[in-house]
Design a protein around this motif. Structure first.
Motif, short mmCIF file in Angstrom:
data_model
loop_
_atom_site.label_atom_id
_atom_site.label_comp_id
_atom_site.label_asym_id
_atom_site.label_seq_id
_atom_site.Cartn_x
_atom_site.Cartn_y
_atom_site.Cartn_z
N ASP A 176 0.83 -1.20 0.00
CA ASP A 176 0.00 0.00 0.00
C ASP A 176 0.86 1.25 0.00
O ASP A 176 0.51 2.27 -0.59
N ASP A 177 2.06 1.17 0.62
CA ASP A 177 3.02 2.29 0.51
C ASP A 177 3.39 2.53 -0.95
O ASP A 177 3.57 3.68 -1.37
N THR A 211 3.59 6.84 6.43
CA THR A 211 2.78 5.63 6.23
C THR A 211 3.46 4.40 6.84
O THR A 211 3.25 3.28 6.40
N GLY A 212 4.28 4.66 7.85
CA GLY A 212 4.92 3.58 8.59
C GLY A 212 5.02 4.00 10.05
O GLY A 212 4.33 4.93 10.50
N ASN A 218 1.37 0.20 12.43
CA ASN A 218 2.34 1.31 12.44
C ASN A 218 2.47 1.92 13.84
O ASN A 218 3.54 2.43 14.20
N ASP A 251 -2.42 3.01 2.91
CA ASP A 251 -1.53 4.18 2.91
C ASP A 251 -1.91 5.31 1.94
O ASP A 251 -1.74 6.49 2.29
#
Ligand code: BDR
Ligand code: CA
Length: 307
Positions: free
Chosen positions: A14-15, A122-123, A164, A238
């Protein structure tokens, strides 16, 4: 004017699509991609970020390697979700053409943040927490942090923690308490960004090699989400955070108090969102509560089609 954007990520399927959206949507101007250990080791996440930009033919955005572990806890990777490479599905040979920056992420972030920019993370928030601690003058130029992480409901790696948040709760806590404007796009909203068959059909109609690779990534992602979580279709978390910056109307938010659980014996990484005002604590974050699914997919698929 396009919003200057930094994407801090751990690709990750998704990243990868979040990168493509940030690269190709005219509402944002991507200044840097920084990587953090999470879905996989930072080595693999950095290679994957370079791979995605190379596939998109983007050579003007630097990619810098960030933290290889959380602030205090051991790293927990998500190879069960994203595979041994972190981006399983299509097989690639050779090195991506986009190089890794000579600067580590902390230095690249400080350099780009000599002028104001929005950070989409996004993490795990390890890199951003370190920046706030080690380069406060650069962090002061962050206009807003928009994070895919957390949940107003339940978790996806522990009963009450989203991945995350769970990987580095101390970093998330530090970032939320920093006072930098903070928006949380959690599972309660990203679980509505499902890659349904109509989305795959639209990807197929785009017909480019890159769209084909995206479809292969989504097919792998679907298989793990079905096997591990019993989802019929996988949620594409993400890009939702990038979409919030591109057009806030796509991701509706409310103001609420947010704290991150770091000390709980069973609940580390829980994102405690006071949507009902029980605590009397003042709102300190924007919390995503709804997704305009049609607008989201229109924006993302258009971005993929022009990459
Ligand atoms: C988040 O965890 C990772 O596996 C995904 O890339 C996303 O950022 C969802 O919980
Ligand atoms: Ca991610």
């Amino acid at each position: 004017m396009a919003t200057p954007l930094i994407l801090d990520c751990d690709p990750g399927h998704d990243d990868a699509l979040a990168i493509l959206l940030a690269v190709a949507d005219p509402a944002v101007s991507l200044r840097a991609v920084t990587t953090v250990a999470g879905n996989q080791t930072v080595d693999k996440c950095t290679l994957n970020a370079r791979r995605v930009l190379s596939l998109a033919g983007v050579t003007s955005v630097p990619v810098a390697r960030g933290a290889d572990r959380p602030l205090v806890r051991p790293l927990r990777i998500a190879d069960d979700v994203h595979g041994g490479t972190g981006l399983d599905g299509p097989t690639f040979t050779g090195s991506p053409s986009v190089p890794e920056s000579e600067l580590p992420a902390q230095e690249l972030l400080a350099d780009v943040l000599r002028t104001p920019a929005t950070v989409v993370a996004t993490g795990a928030l390890t890199n951003i927490a370190r920046l706030i601690t080690e380069s406060p003058e650069a962090a002061a130029n962050i206009t807003e942090i928009v994070w895919m992480g957390g949940s107003t409901d339940r978790g996806n790696i522990a009963p009450l923690a989203e991945a995350n948040a769970y990987v580095d709760p101390e970093a998330a806590d530090l970032v939320v308490r920093s006072g930098i404007p903070f928006t949380m796009c959690g599972l309660n909203v990203t679980h509505r960004a499902l890659v349904t068959p109509d989305v795959l059909e639209r990807l197929a109609r785009i017909g480019t090699p890159l769209a084909g690779i995206c479809a292969e990534w989504m097919t792998f992602f679907a298989s793990t989400y079905t096997r591990l979580f019993g989802f019929e279709f996988p949620p594409l978390h993400d890009p939702v955070a990038v979409a919030r910056v591109i057009d806030p109307a796509i991701v509706a938010c409310v103001d609420a108090n947010l704290v991150i659980e770091t000390a709980g014996q069973w609940t580390a990484g829980a994102t405690v969102v006071d949507l009902d005002g029980y605590t009397g604590r003042s709102p300190n974050a924007r919390i995503a509560v709804a997704l305009d699914r049609e607008a989201f997919w229109n924006r993302l698929l258009t971005a993929i089609s022009v990459c």
